[in-house]
Design a protein around this motif. Structure first.
Motif, PDB file in Angstrom:
ATOM      1  N   ARG A 115       0.761  -1.180  -0.179  1.00 16.58           N
ATOM      2  CA  ARG A 115       0.041   0.194  -0.012  1.00 16.58           C
ATOM      3  C   ARG A 115       0.679   1.151   0.135  1.00 16.58           C
ATOM      4  O   ARG A 115       1.962   1.372   0.700  1.00 16.58           O
ATOM      5  CB  ARG A 115      -0.894  -0.085   1.133  1.00 16.58           C
ATOM      6  N   ASP A 148     -16.594   0.087  -6.255  1.00 13.97           N
ATOM      7  CA  ASP A 148     -16.158   0.035  -4.678  1.00 13.97           C
ATOM      8  C   ASP A 148     -14.951  -0.421  -4.827  1.00 13.97           C
ATOM      9  O   ASP A 148     -13.972   0.005  -3.871  1.00 13.97           O
ATOM     10  CB  ASP A 148     -17.272  -0.820  -4.057  1.00 13.97           C
ATOM     11  N   ALA A 149     -14.476  -1.222  -5.690  1.00 14.60           N
ATOM     12  CA  ALA A 149     -13.117  -1.974  -5.628  1.00 14.60           C
ATOM     13  C   ALA A 149     -12.151  -1.131  -6.116  1.00 14.60           C
ATOM     14  O   ALA A 149     -11.169  -0.838  -5.549  1.00 14.60           O
ATOM     15  CB  ALA A 149     -13.039  -3.256  -6.636  1.00 14.60           C
ATOM     16  N   ASN A 152     -11.636   1.317  -3.261  1.00 21.37           N
ATOM     17  CA  ASN A 152     -10.617   0.847  -2.188  1.00 21.37           C
ATOM     18  C   ASN A 152      -9.343   0.461  -3.053  1.00 21.37           C
ATOM     19  O   ASN A 152      -8.173   0.978  -2.100  1.00 21.37           O
ATOM     20  CB  ASN A 152     -11.063  -0.891  -2.123  1.00 21.37           C
ATOM     21  N   ARG A 163     -16.495   8.490  -1.884  1.00 23.31           N
ATOM     22  CA  ARG A 163     -17.478   7.486  -2.578  1.00 23.31           C
ATOM     23  C   ARG A 163     -18.647   7.901  -2.954  1.00 23.31           C
ATOM     24  O   ARG A 163     -19.340   8.374  -1.634  1.00 23.31           O
ATOM     25  CB  ARG A 163     -17.369   6.285  -2.058  1.00 23.31           C
ATOM     26  N   ILE A 573      -8.796  -5.523  -0.748  1.00 25.43           N
ATOM     27  CA  ILE A 573      -8.798  -4.443  -1.658  1.00 25.43           C
ATOM     28  C   ILE A 573     -10.112  -4.865  -2.604  1.00 25.43           C
ATOM     29  O   ILE A 573     -10.847  -3.800  -2.897  1.00 25.43           O
ATOM     30  CB  ILE A 573      -7.740  -4.138  -2.474  1.00 25.43           C
ATOM     31  N   GLY A 575     -12.586  -6.520  -1.663  1.00 23.48           N
ATOM     32  CA  GLY A 575     -13.686  -6.441  -0.820  1.00 23.48           C
ATOM     33  C   GLY A 575     -14.251  -8.120  -0.755  1.00 23.48           C
ATOM     34  O   GLY A 575     -15.562  -8.383  -0.400  1.00 23.48           O
TER      35      GLY A 575
END
Length: 583
Positions: A115, A148-149, A152, A163, A573, A575
């Motif tokens: 990360r 969403d991914a 992330n 978001r 990441i 989800g």
């Protein structure tokens, strides 16, 4: 530890050395220089295009420049071989100790490994934004999971992410929703309504809305004219639909920071104010549009219109802002909405939309450029259709929705993890075949099972190790001190290479806005792990836990824990859950 970034910096140092020696001119543009895995792993551990992209500017032969750079890199003790291939690519083979350092870094950092801290402007990711007129279908689910991914992924790369969900609660479709709910209200009061008239929403999901209206208002709404009851029924129906949508999103593990109402733009006068501003800047004019190429659509009107100068900002045509009745077009509202995002501090905007919005891309990119004076950029990611199958045959429509299979039906049948992973295991702009039977198979052909099984197997290795060596400390901190020199098998080297590639995959997938790259990488990691596991069945000396060889066991456990952390982090990441056991 990102060895690709480390060696990108090392190549920069080599280029500076060659510049000081007079072999290269000052001021070369290095932005296109990359360090990446070679296409063929047999060629080495890293490859760079430095000579290929700099040769023209340096006015030299790419292969000759590659030889100069390679000579500089051979002096690095971490490099065991630097060879020039083809017209000027440089392949590097690294000392195994470098990969030992990568494993230790992964152990020390845990799920923080890979990360980044990229920084940069706030990124606004708008996804789902389904019309609040009914339950979400599987196509909405693909955009929801993708958005969403991606959010992330951007956060994992170090970006600050907002978001967002745009509630389309203005316009004709929510009036149709209100009339459909009113019909169910009458039905709840015992009035005969017959079949649902064409043009209204037929699904049974509006039955509870009608019952709620009947409980709250009794028969009072029956005697009111539509102009009186429609706003009330519309608000009740929208609230009910958004509650249902939020529940469906929660079942997928999807969250938003902002739910932005389209209606607020009109109530606040934001659209009218923005159009006045654009007019003042000379970006709005009265004119006629040429007819579309090919056959004229039935609704095309040859009339003078209020137009936005979209062609000044890269679009193919100027775009209408007002309809013939004087109301705003959807495009006008969308411009004001994107301006609101920019005013809230986002200079990088990402819209995740269905494939049927392809014509939207250029006009909105032009609009964002115009209203931000070029400061903001918009990337529109289109998600193609999902074909829902069961053992290869199309799945029938949902009784509850009336027209399609609901997303919630699919989640309830196969679970959240298969839905999320399989929605991401294909690039967003390619059609996806989602087979309800195959996504729950426990086989190598089912990617989500195969990757989750790798994590579960890694956890089982540690259960075996603790039974074999009950007094040993196999924590990540202790394993980071292990001697990794026994890891000499080609399978072990492959796992270490894939662990080393993980930070680069996260970084590049985030930069390209392509979460599928991470899903593909996790499958590669899982495949390497399962292959080595199977190798140990035939060769006992390669088993992860060897009761008679504590040293090799400790080395391999360090590798397994680093790999497990990569799989857990990557699945997180995306989800998707990382189970300790598979049932």
């Amino acid at each position: 530890m990102n060895i690709f970034a480390v060696f990108e910096e090392r190549i920069g140092e080599a280029l500076e050395s060659l510049t000081r020696a007079g072999s290269l001119p000052e001021g070369l543009d290095r932005r296109r220089v990359v360090v990446e895995p070679p296409r063929d792993a047999s060629h080495g551990d890293l490859a760079t295009n430095a000579a290929m992209v700099l040769a023209k500017e340096a006015r030299t032969n790419p292969k000759a420049l590659a030889e100069l750079i390679a000579a500089e890199l051979r002096a690095d003790p971490r490099v065991t071989e630097a060879s020039v291939a083809g017209p000027g690519f440089i392949n590097l083979r690294l000392d195994p100790a470098v990969f030992g350092d990568v494993v230790r870094a992964a152990l020390a950092q845990g799920e923080a490994y890979g990360r980044g801290g990229a920084g940069g402007p706030v990124v606004n990711v708008e996804y789902v934004s389904a019309n609040p007129t009914g339950p979400m279908h599987v196509g909405h689910g693909r955009g929801a999971v993708f958005g969403d991914a991606l959010a992330n992924l951007l956060a994992a790369a170090g970006r600050q992410v907002v978001r967002e969900y745009y509630i389309n609660d203005a316009g004709a479709q929510v009036d149709v929703l209100a009339r459909s709910a009113y019909l169910r209200y009458r039905e709840a009061l015992g009035e005969p309504v017959g079949s649902i008239p064409e043009g209204l929403y037929p699904g049974d999901y509006l039955v509870p809305v009608g019952q709620r209206l009947a409980a709250a208002h009794g028969r009072d709404l029956l005697d009111k004219p539509e102009a009186d009851w429609l706003p009330l029924v519309r608000d009740t129906a929208i609230d009910a639909m958004m509650a249902m949508i939020r529940e469906d999103l929660a079942a997928l593990g999807i969250r938003h920071d902002v739910f932005f109402s389209e209606r607020t733009l009109q109530h606040d006068g934001a659209v009218a104010k923005l159009l006045a501003e654009l007019r003042t800047r000379g970006l709005v004019y009265e004119g006629r549009l040429p007819p579309p190429k090919g056959q004229l659509p039935e609704d095309w009107e040859d009339r003078e219109q209020t137009l936005f100068r979209a062609t000044d900002f890269g679009d193919d045509s100027d775009r209408p802002l007002l309809k013939s009745d004087g109301s705003f077009t959807y495009f006008a509202s969308d411009i004001a909405y994107h301006r609101a995002k920019i005013d809230r501090g986002a200079l990088e905007l990402i819209d995740v939309l269905g494939a049927d919005h392809g014509g939207y891309v250029k006009r909105m990119q032009a609009a964002v450029k115009a209203v931000s004076d070029g400061r903001a950029v918009l990337d529109v990611k289109l998600c193609q259709l999902v074909r829902l199958l069961r053992d290869g045959a199309p799945v029938k429509m949902s009784k509850r929705a009336g027209e399609f299979v609901t997303l919630r039906d699919v989640i309830d049948e196969v679970g959240r993890d298969p839905v999320r992973f399989m929605m991401l295991y294909r690039k967003n702009d390619a059609t996806l075949d989602f087979d309800l039977a195959k996504v729950v198979e426990q086989s190598k052909d089912n990617p989500v099972f195969y990757v989750q099984y790798a994590h579960a197997r890694a956890c089982s290795v540690f259960r075996q190790a603790r039974e074999a060596f009950p007094s040993e400390d196999f924590s990540p901190q202790a394993l980071a001190r292990a001697d990794l020199s026994p890891l000499t098998d080609s399978g072990e080297a492959e796992m270490m290479r894939l662990i080393a590639q993980f930070p680069r995959v996260v970084e590049s997938a985030a930069a390209a806005h392509e979460p599928h790259r991470l899903a593909f990488h996790l499958y590669e990691v899982a495949s390497a792990f399962h292959s080595f596991w199977n190798k140990g069945k035939d060769l006992p000396q390669l088993r992860f836990v060897n009761q008679t060889d504590r040293k090799s066991t400790e080395s391999r456990l360090a590798l397994v824990e680093a790999l497990r952390g990569v799989v857990a982090s990557g699945l997180g990441i995306l989800g998707v859950g990382a189970p300790d056991e598979m049932r």
